[in-house]
Design a protein around this motif. Structure first.
Motif, PDB file in Angstrom:
ATOM      1  N   THR A  56       0.840  -1.190   0.000  1.00 44.95           N
ATOM      2  CA  THR A  56       0.000   0.000   0.000  1.00 44.95           C
ATOM      3  C   THR A  56       0.879   1.246   0.000  1.00 44.95           C
ATOM      4  O   THR A  56       1.757   1.392   0.858  1.00 44.95           O
ATOM      5  CB  THR A  56      -0.931   0.038   1.227  1.00 44.95           C
ATOM      6  N   LEU A  57       0.640   2.120  -0.961  1.00 42.15           N
ATOM      7  CA  LEU A  57       1.259   3.441  -1.012  1.00 42.15           C
ATOM      8  C   LEU A  57       0.163   4.434  -0.676  1.00 42.15           C
ATOM      9  O   LEU A  57      -0.835   4.530  -1.401  1.00 42.15           O
ATOM     10  CB  LEU A  57       1.835   3.722  -2.404  1.00 42.15           C
ATOM     11  N   SER A  58       0.298   5.164   0.421  1.00 37.87           N
ATOM     12  CA  SER A  58      -0.813   5.990   0.887  1.00 37.87           C
ATOM     13  C   SER A  58      -0.345   7.371   1.339  1.00 37.87           C
ATOM     14  O   SER A  58       0.844   7.607   1.592  1.00 37.87           O
ATOM     15  CB  SER A  58      -1.549   5.295   2.040  1.00 37.87           C
ATOM     16  N   ARG A  59      -1.315   8.255   1.468  1.00 40.36           N
ATOM     17  CA  ARG A  59      -1.060   9.609   1.954  1.00 40.36           C
ATOM     18  C   ARG A  59      -2.281  10.087   2.720  1.00 40.36           C
ATOM     19  O   ARG A  59      -3.378  10.165   2.181  1.00 40.36           O
ATOM     20  CB  ARG A  59      -0.769  10.560   0.803  1.00 40.36           C
ATOM     21  N   GLY A  60      -2.092  10.395   3.994  1.00 40.15           N
ATOM     22  CA  GLY A  60      -3.134  10.984   4.817  1.00 40.15           C
ATOM     23  C   GLY A  60      -2.742  12.410   5.153  1.00 40.15           C
ATOM     24  O   GLY A  60      -1.640  12.657   5.654  1.00 40.15           O
ATOM     25  N   HIS A  61      -3.613  13.367   4.891  1.00 41.90           N
ATOM     26  CA  HIS A  61      -3.260  14.776   5.058  1.00 41.90           C
ATOM     27  C   HIS A  61      -4.472  15.548   5.546  1.00 41.90           C
ATOM     28  O   HIS A  61      -5.615  15.172   5.292  1.00 41.90           O
ATOM     29  CB  HIS A  61      -2.779  15.347   3.714  1.00 41.90           C
ATOM     30  N   GLY A  62      -4.217  16.635   6.253  1.00 43.72           N
ATOM     31  CA  GLY A  62      -5.319  17.465   6.714  1.00 43.72           C
ATOM     32  C   GLY A  62      -4.859  18.489   7.725  1.00 43.72           C
ATOM     33  O   GLY A  62      -3.666  18.610   8.026  1.00 43.72           O
ATOM     34  N   ASN A  63      -5.825  19.225   8.288  1.00 48.64           N
ATOM     35  CA  ASN A  63      -5.476  20.219   9.307  1.00 48.64           C
ATOM     36  C   ASN A  63      -5.798  19.729  10.714  1.00 48.64           C
ATOM     37  O   ASN A  63      -6.018  20.516  11.625  1.00 48.64           O
ATOM     38  CB  ASN A  63      -6.169  21.560   9.032  1.00 48.64           C
ATOM     39  N   THR A  64      -5.830  18.409  10.868  1.00 47.57           N
ATOM     40  CA  THR A  64      -5.961  17.781  12.182  1.00 47.57           C
ATOM     41  C   THR A  64      -5.195  16.469  12.140  1.00 47.57           C
ATOM     42  O   THR A  64      -4.866  15.973  11.067  1.00 47.57           O
ATOM     43  CB  THR A  64      -7.431  17.535  12.543  1.00 47.57           C
ATOM     44  N   SER A  65      -4.874  15.921  13.285  1.00 46.33           N
ATOM     45  CA  SER A  65      -4.062  14.705  13.338  1.00 46.33           C
ATOM     46  C   SER A  65      -4.826  13.481  12.870  1.00 46.33           C
ATOM     47  O   SER A  65      -4.229  12.443  12.586  1.00 46.33           O
ATOM     48  CB  SER A  65      -3.544  14.474  14.762  1.00 46.33           C
ATOM     49  N   GLY A  66      -6.162  13.572  12.809  1.00 40.78           N
ATOM     50  CA  GLY A  66      -6.962  12.448  12.340  1.00 40.78           C
ATOM     51  C   GLY A  66      -7.244  11.413  13.395  1.00 40.78           C
ATOM     52  O   GLY A  66      -7.659  10.301  13.077  1.00 40.78           O
ATOM     53  N   ASP A  67      -7.034  11.743  14.673  1.00 42.14           N
ATOM     54  CA  ASP A  67      -7.253  10.774  15.747  1.00 42.14           C
ATOM     55  C   ASP A  67      -8.602  10.941  16.426  1.00 42.14           C
ATOM     56  O   ASP A  67      -8.847  10.371  17.483  1.00 42.14           O
ATOM     57  CB  ASP A  67      -6.139  10.879  16.788  1.00 42.14           C
ATOM     58  N   GLY A  68      -9.481  11.735  15.822  1.00 44.06           N
ATOM     59  CA  GLY A  68     -10.807  11.917  16.401  1.00 44.06           C
ATOM     60  C   GLY A  68     -10.895  13.033  17.422  1.00 44.06           C
ATOM     61  O   GLY A  68     -11.956  13.282  17.992  1.00 44.06           O
ATOM     62  N   VAL A  69      -9.778  13.724  17.702  1.00 45.73           N
ATOM     63  CA  VAL A  69      -9.773  14.833  18.667  1.00 45.73           C
ATOM     64  C   VAL A  69      -9.214  16.070  17.964  1.00 45.73           C
ATOM     65  O   VAL A  69      -8.050  16.412  18.121  1.00 45.73           O
ATOM     66  CB  VAL A  69      -8.923  14.496  19.919  1.00 45.73           C
ATOM     67  N   PRO A  70     -10.031  16.765  17.135  1.00 46.56           N
ATOM     68  CA  PRO A  70      -9.537  17.925  16.408  1.00 46.56           C
ATOM     69  C   PRO A  70      -9.229  19.095  17.340  1.00 46.56           C
ATOM     70  O   PRO A  70      -9.991  19.376  18.275  1.00 46.56           O
ATOM     71  CB  PRO A  70     -10.683  18.264  15.459  1.00 46.56           C
ATOM     72  N   THR A  71      -8.112  19.746  17.136  1.00 46.00           N
ATOM     73  CA  THR A  71      -7.727  20.896  17.938  1.00 46.00           C
ATOM     74  C   THR A  71      -7.190  21.990  17.025  1.00 46.00           C
ATOM     75  O   THR A  71      -6.641  21.716  15.966  1.00 46.00           O
ATOM     76  CB  THR A  71      -6.642  20.531  18.978  1.00 46.00           C
TER      77      THR A  71
END
Length: 216
Positions: free
Chosen positions: A25-40
């Motif tokens: 698997t070649l993947s990329r996860g990106h965003g303005n939060t860590s993605g752990d369900g606790v956005p800050t």
């Protein structure tokens, strides 16, 4: 957050004495939060969230993930089987910071260190010194934990005494190459810590075991 991936798989079912499966698997996860369900909003100042400053890889962004497994029943041995599992994974991202300073004065001690190469070293009681270098792209999750590589091997032999009684010997090796795979839970990216970037724990070293099984 967004997640994109290319998934490849090769699967050979058991025939002619062997089987194998390989997955990548070649993947990329990106965003303005860590993605752990606790956005800050770590960079909020007054009424501005400054979400652009929080852009970066998600906490589960593991770029490369390869797994291979195989089994071979060796011909003309009357029951000798060799099997293995090989895993190779990229490290997940983490943030380099110094919680002694609140650079943007927003009351949150989360100010990533600038891009660059950071290093640390540790001298063990036997006099050996290990150095640890980390490339940091800056921003949230700009650095990477060490990757993981492991090879497990199993040798087995089974023979029948009678139609209802059989016995078998096994030899198993875990982490066959004896690679040091540092545990991500014991590495800190906080420059205020005396153990900054220094791994304090690792996954098990090479382990060997023998087994005997009697079935009736």
């Amino acid at each position: 957050t967004s997640y994109d991936a290319l998934q490849l798989s090769l699967d050979k079912r058991y025939s002619r004495g062997f089987q194998l499966k390989a997955s990548y698997t070649l993947s990329r996860g990106h965003g303005n939060t860590s993605g752990d369900g606790v956005p800050t909003a770590n960079f909020q100042t007054q009424d501005s969230l400054n979400l652009g400053f929080n852009e970066g890889p998600t906490g589960f962004d593991r770029r490369h993930n390869f797994v291979f497994s195989g089994l071979w029943r060796v011909p003309k041995t009357r029951g000798f089987i060799v099997s293995t599992i090989v895993r190779a994974l990229s490290g997940t991202p983490f943030t380099l910071q110094d919680t002694r300073f609140d650079v943007d004065r927003n009351g949150l001690l989360f100010d990533p260190l600038p891009a660059g190469t950071y290093n640390a070293s540790r001298t063990f009681p036997n006099g050996e010194t290990l150095a640890f270098d980390v490339e940091n792209l800056g921003g949230r999750n700009g650095a990477r934990f060490p990757g993981f590589f492991g090879v497990d091997l199993r040798l087995a032999y089974k023979f029948n005494f009678t139609e209802h009684v059989n016995a078998g010997f096994t030899f198993e090796a875990f982490n066959l190459t004896n690679r040091t795979n540092y545990d991500e839970l014991f590495i800190t990216g906080d420059a205020s810590s005396p153990s900054f970037l220094i791994p304090l724990g690792a996954k098990p070293r090479r382990t060997l075991q023998l087994g005997f099984r009697l079935g009736f």
